[in-house]
Design an enzyme around this catalytic site. Structure first.
Site, mmCIF file in Angstrom:
data_model
loop_
_atom_site.group_PDB
_atom_site.id
_atom_site.type_symbol
_atom_site.label_atom_id
_atom_site.label_comp_id
_atom_site.label_asym_id
_atom_site.label_seq_id
_atom_site.Cartn_x
_atom_site.Cartn_y
_atom_site.Cartn_z
ATOM 1 N N ASN A 22 -1.218 1.844 5.976
ATOM 2 C CA ASN A 22 -0.332 0.866 5.348
ATOM 3 C C ASN A 22 0.211 -0.002 6.473
ATOM 4 O O ASN A 22 0.631 0.517 7.506
ATOM 5 C CB ASN A 22 0.795 1.628 4.628
ATOM 6 C CG ASN A 22 1.879 0.716 4.091
ATOM 7 O OD1 ASN A 22 1.696 -0.494 3.998
ATOM 8 N ND2 ASN A 22 3.006 1.299 3.733
ATOM 9 N N GLY A 23 0.184 -1.339 6.284
ATOM 10 C CA GLY A 23 0.655 -2.242 7.333
ATOM 11 C C GLY A 23 -0.430 -3.253 7.661
ATOM 12 O O GLY A 23 -1.388 -3.418 6.896
ATOM 13 N N LYS B 264 17.405 -20.388 -8.875
ATOM 14 C CA LYS B 264 17.668 -18.942 -8.777
ATOM 15 C C LYS B 264 18.871 -18.589 -9.638
ATOM 16 O O LYS B 264 18.837 -17.649 -10.411
ATOM 17 C CB LYS B 264 17.935 -18.605 -7.302
ATOM 18 C CG LYS B 264 17.529 -17.276 -6.844
ATOM 19 C CD LYS B 264 16.058 -17.090 -6.545
ATOM 20 C CE LYS B 264 15.110 -17.762 -7.452
ATOM 21 N NZ LYS B 264 13.745 -17.621 -7.298
ATOM 22 N N TRP C 297 -2.939 -2.544 -1.783
ATOM 23 C CA TRP C 297 -2.576 -3.893 -2.228
ATOM 24 C C TRP C 297 -3.308 -4.798 -1.256
ATOM 25 O O TRP C 297 -2.988 -4.847 -0.077
ATOM 26 C CB TRP C 297 -1.058 -4.056 -2.163
ATOM 27 C CG TRP C 297 -0.586 -5.463 -2.157
ATOM 28 C CD1 TRP C 297 -0.285 -6.227 -1.069
ATOM 29 C CD2 TRP C 297 -0.345 -6.290 -3.291
ATOM 30 N NE1 TRP C 297 0.125 -7.465 -1.472
ATOM 31 C CE2 TRP C 297 0.096 -7.540 -2.819
ATOM 32 C CE3 TRP C 297 -0.466 -6.097 -4.678
ATOM 33 C CZ2 TRP C 297 0.428 -8.585 -3.679
ATOM 34 C CZ3 TRP C 297 -0.141 -7.144 -5.516
ATOM 35 C CH2 TRP C 297 0.303 -8.370 -5.020
ATOM 36 N N LYS D 13 6.500 -12.932 -15.126
ATOM 37 C CA LYS D 13 6.229 -12.981 -13.684
ATOM 38 C C LYS D 13 5.041 -13.884 -13.380
ATOM 39 O O LYS D 13 5.014 -14.578 -12.377
ATOM 40 C CB LYS D 13 5.987 -11.558 -13.159
ATOM 41 C CG LYS D 13 5.807 -11.465 -11.650
ATOM 42 C CD LYS D 13 7.103 -11.774 -10.915
ATOM 43 C CE LYS D 13 6.936 -11.895 -9.424
ATOM 44 N NZ LYS D 13 8.006 -12.707 -8.828
ATOM 45 N N HIS E 249 25.590 -42.214 -8.577
ATOM 46 C CA HIS E 249 24.782 -43.060 -9.459
ATOM 47 C C HIS E 249 24.785 -42.525 -10.893
ATOM 48 O O HIS E 249 23.895 -42.828 -11.672
ATOM 49 C CB HIS E 249 23.357 -43.182 -8.912
ATOM 50 C CG HIS E 249 23.336 -43.860 -7.578
ATOM 51 N ND1 HIS E 249 23.520 -45.207 -7.424
ATOM 52 C CD2 HIS E 249 23.234 -43.357 -6.326
ATOM 53 C CE1 HIS E 249 23.507 -45.521 -6.135
ATOM 54 N NE2 HIS E 249 23.330 -44.403 -5.443
ATOM 55 N N ARG F 61 4.708 0.547 -6.459
ATOM 56 C CA ARG F 61 4.673 -0.340 -5.295
ATOM 57 C C ARG F 61 3.679 -1.484 -5.496
ATOM 58 O O ARG F 61 3.684 -2.449 -4.739
ATOM 59 C CB ARG F 61 4.269 0.451 -4.037
ATOM 60 C CG ARG F 61 5.281 1.524 -3.660
ATOM 61 C CD ARG F 61 4.685 2.513 -2.679
ATOM 62 N NE ARG F 61 4.432 1.961 -1.364
ATOM 63 C CZ ARG F 61 5.291 1.970 -0.354
ATOM 64 N NH1 ARG F 61 6.476 2.521 -0.515
ATOM 65 N NH2 ARG F 61 4.986 1.467 0.811
ATOM 66 N N CYS G 191 0.832 -1.204 0.000
ATOM 67 C CA CYS G 191 0.000 0.000 0.000
ATOM 68 C C CYS G 191 0.865 1.252 0.000
ATOM 69 O O CYS G 191 1.994 1.237 0.474
ATOM 70 C CB CYS G 191 -0.883 0.030 1.239
ATOM 71 S SG CYS G 191 -1.903 -1.429 1.407
ATOM 72 N N GLU H 110 18.181 -19.113 -13.548
ATOM 73 C CA GLU H 110 17.205 -18.252 -14.237
ATOM 74 C C GLU H 110 17.725 -16.827 -14.432
ATOM 75 O O GLU H 110 17.352 -16.179 -15.399
ATOM 76 C CB GLU H 110 15.848 -18.256 -13.537
ATOM 77 C CG GLU H 110 15.818 -17.556 -12.204
ATOM 78 C CD GLU H 110 14.453 -17.631 -11.524
ATOM 79 O OE1 GLU H 110 13.432 -17.561 -12.201
ATOM 80 O OE2 GLU H 110 14.448 -17.765 -10.285
ATOM 81 N N GLU I 24 15.996 -24.870 -5.071
ATOM 82 C CA GLU I 24 15.646 -23.456 -5.220
ATOM 83 C C GLU I 24 16.884 -22.615 -5.520
ATOM 84 O O GLU I 24 16.870 -21.733 -6.383
ATOM 85 C CB GLU I 24 14.931 -22.965 -3.957
ATOM 86 C CG GLU I 24 14.614 -21.481 -3.904
ATOM 87 C CD GLU I 24 13.759 -20.966 -5.066
ATOM 88 O OE1 GLU I 24 13.240 -21.776 -5.854
ATOM 89 O OE2 GLU I 24 13.635 -19.736 -5.199
HETATM 90 C C1 F6R Z 1 11.255 -18.529 -10.027
HETATM 91 C C2 F6R Z 1 9.850 -18.202 -10.135
HETATM 92 C C3 F6R Z 1 8.940 -19.183 -10.760
HETATM 93 C C4 F6R Z 1 7.597 -19.230 -10.010
HETATM 94 C C5 F6R Z 1 6.603 -20.125 -10.769
HETATM 95 C C6 F6R Z 1 5.288 -20.220 -10.049
HETATM 96 O O1 F6R Z 1 11.981 -17.484 -9.444
HETATM 97 O O2 F6R Z 1 9.431 -17.136 -9.749
HETATM 98 O O3 F6R Z 1 9.502 -20.455 -10.823
HETATM 99 O O4 F6R Z 1 7.824 -19.702 -8.723
HETATM 100 O O5 F6R Z 1 6.380 -19.614 -12.047
HETATM 101 O O6 F6R Z 1 4.691 -18.971 -9.933
HETATM 102 P P1 F6R Z 1 3.544 -18.702 -8.886
HETATM 103 O O7 F6R Z 1 4.141 -18.847 -7.521
HETATM 104 O O8 F6R Z 1 3.082 -17.319 -9.163
HETATM 105 O O9 F6R Z 1 2.491 -19.748 -9.144
#
Ligand code: F6R
Length: 608
Positions: free
Chosen positions: A101-102, A485, A75, A603, A504, A27, A2, A488, A481
């Site tokens: 906000n909060g 990271k 938000w 995203k 193996h 934001r 927010c 990607e 993970e």
């Molecule tokens: C990696 C990443 C993606 C998401 C995946 C699922 O950094 O962001 O692997 O985790 O696309 O996305 P959501 O969580 O939005 O379903």
């Protein structure tokens, strides 16, 4: 997240409020509103969607007349995006209007009390308790009223308040949420960050937690939490305002990495009560849980990796068989699901097409469904029987960081909730575990201090074309993970292996100079991982090991070391992932890549 703005001055307030809100758009928000006091009445205008439509509706603010006002971009956290839930909220007697906000963590109890006294709520928000409390305790003296009401609020808040009895006084209050005051000749203003202030003035005052302020067009008075008047020094905005939206960081990803302590504490704190976990409005009861004989956790990408952590922790604590599945596989493979199956889907965006389809498939087969989602009112949240929101705030960088961390935090809470419901752990053990969960944010802060060291270490990987992560148990789940990271955002080929699997097949790829990153924080298995490290070292690997403070056995076998603070072994994911988020960021940084928007990625993946 927010955004707040407020104005008191000689000009029309609405123009500043709308421009200020537009500057806070980055934001993230889903609805917005302003309240302006003119002619003794509030004119409150709200919209779901963009500020542009609020501007159109009010002819750029020209139809909203008055010299004092507050504005807000929302938000959604408590309640879907809607006109009713959008701020400003006002008291029933129309005396107060408030933006916030909060998160007011004790809002449920406050709301119940106010409702029992006959107060009618029009929104689902936590915020709405504030104007009602102000109205309830108002005794003609705004300062003492404010002191009383602020002391009742638990959680975090930045508040902008206007009151009809004080027609030129803008009230600002802050605790754990950002709020900045801007002072100028003809007007005084408030905003969540300097982007909304800098075009009006460079003279700003930072409120500290617990402080509040009264602004009029002619000056500002500041108070501590006991309502004693205090002096505050004025700072100058000297830095690049365009950097403000990234909080001074060069990229959203680093900003979001540094937001993790706050995101995690927002996600867990309000849900831990008297040594137990409470999920608001949960339809899954303890009784229903006893009929469940299997849990599926279904998700994609990093959310799937958070699910892996969930599997280890839920099985360990609640002793229910738990499988983690990729949503794109689950939805098409005729899974064995019935009414005795519980399905948990995890999604930051709440819009991932495969996850949504998997959720619908589980529902069709009779499963109770829970979603762990960051976006209130998203398709997945709406489609599931229960929702546990991760309160990470909007995530803008494509590579998730705080999204993952808050998903993992929810897994801990859910595991503890199940352990309590099923009696698989003693109450005291659950309380101790939750106490450790509460310590995560401050321990993440400690890991973040290693940023510069990791920046240096990352330089060595700039020309690497392929590397490996290894780990066992939760260290393996975190390796997945960490590896994603890195690949990607740095475009380096990277694979995560369960350390015991290396011999193996994959060990044939280890030769002189190949980087192997060993994650070894899971206490019971560090000796085993040490043996695997020796195996790759003997074949010429360049080894980086991450372990807990004090575990120096690895130093002899490793070329570089990363240490994290000690924590309950079930919670290592929350700390161990952080150095690799930073490390990946810097590998990408040194390679000069587009960190926030890596190639080919989106995203929100709304197609399968
Ligand atoms: C990696 C990443 C993606 C998401 C995946 C699922 O950094 O962001 O692997 O985790 O696309 O996305 P959501 O969580 O939005 O379903």
């Amino acid at each position: 997240m927010c955004g707040i703005v407020g104005f008191t001055g000689k000009n029309n307030a609405a123009a500043f409020l709308l421009d200020g809100l537009q500057k806070l758009e980055y934001r993230g928000y889903d609805s917005a509103g302003i309240a302006v006091l003119g002619d003794g009445n509030f004119d409150i205008q709200k919209t779901v969607g963009r500020i542009k439509s609020l501007k159109d509706k009010t002819e750029n603010g020209n139809t909203v007349i008055g010299n004092i006002g507050i504005g807000h971009t929302r938000w959604a956290t408590h309640g879907v995006p809607s006109i009713e839930n959008a701020h400003p909220h006002s008291s029933e007697n129309g005396l107060f209007a408030v933006v916030h906000n909060g998160i007011i963590e004790n809002y449920v109890a406050l709301k119940e009390e106010l409702k029992s006294e006959g107060v009618k709520f029009v929104s689902e928000t936590d915020t709405e308790v504030v104007p009602h409390l102000l109205a309830k305790y108002y005794n003609g003296d705004i300062k003492s009223t404010l002191k009383k009401v602020l002391s009742m609020l638990e959680g975090s808040f930045a508040l902008g308040i206007i009151c009809k009895d004080y027609p030129d006084t803008l009230i600002a209050a802050k605790k754990f949420s950002p709020l900045i005051i801007g002072l100028s000749k003809n007007s005084n203003i408030i905003a969540s960050d300097v982007t909304a202030i800098a075009s009006v003035t460079k003279d700003i005052v930072y409120l500290e937690d617990g402080e509040f302020a009264f602004l009029t067009p002619n000056g500002a008075t500041f108070f501590d939490s006991d309502a004693n008047e205090i002096n505050k020094s004025i700072s100058k905005i000297t830095w690049d305002v365009s950097a403000a939206e990234k909080g001074g960081f060069e990229h959203f990803m680093m900003k979001e990495i540094f937001e993790q302590p706050k995101s995690v504490s927002q996600t867990v704190n309000g849900r831990i009560k008297n040594g137990n976990v409470v999920f608001e409005d949960f339809k899954l009861t303890a009784e229903k849980l006893t009929l469940i004989n299997k849990i599926f956790i279904v998700a994609c990408g990093s959310a799937y990796h958070a699910g892996m952590v969930g599997k280890y922790v839920i099985e360990d604590m609640a002793r229910i068989p738990c499988d983690v599945e990729l949503a794109s596989e689950f939805r098409y493979r005729n899974p064995i699901v019935d009414e005795k199956t519980l399905t948990i889907v995890i999604s930051q965006s709440g819009e991932t097409a495969d996850t949504l389809a998997a959720l619908n498939e589980a529902k069709r087969l009779g499963s109770h469904t829970i979603s762990v989602v960051n976006v209130v009112g998203s398709s997945i949240a709406k489609a599931s029987d229960d929702v546990i929101y991760t309160w990470a705030g909007p995530e803008i960088a494509v590579a998730t960081t705080k999204g993952y961390s808050t998903q993992v935090a929810v897994m801990y809470l859910f595991a503890a909730w199940c352990a309590k419901a099923l009696g698989t752990m003693k109450d005291s053990e659950i309380a101790d575990f939750l106490q450790e969960v509460k310590s995560i944010p401050e321990k993440i802060e400690e890991v973040l201090l290693q940023k510069d060291k990791l920046k240096e270490m990352a330089k060595k990987q700039v020309n690497t074309s392929s590397l490996f992560f290894i780990g066992r148990n939760l260290d393996y789940a975190i390796s997945l993970e960490a590896s994603l990271k890195l690949k990607e955002i740095s475009y380096i080929h990277s694979e995560a292996y369960a350390a015991g699997e290396l011999k193996h097949g994959t060990i044939s790829l280890i030769e002189d100079g190949v980087t192997v990153i060993a994650l070894s924080c899971y206490k019971d298995l560090t000796d085993k991982t040490l043996s695997n490290i020796k195996e790759v070292k003997a074949r010429g690997a360049f080894v980086i090991t991450c372990t807990q403070n004090g575990d120096t056995d690895f130093e002899k076998e490793s070329d570089e070391m990363i240490y994290i603070p000690k924590i309950d072994k079930r919670l290592i994911a929350s700390l161990e992932v952080i150095p690799f988020q930073i490390y990946s960021y810097y590998v990408s940084y040194h390679k000069g890549l587009d960190i926030d928007k890596p190639r080919n990625l989106a995203k929100s993946v709304t197609v399968e």
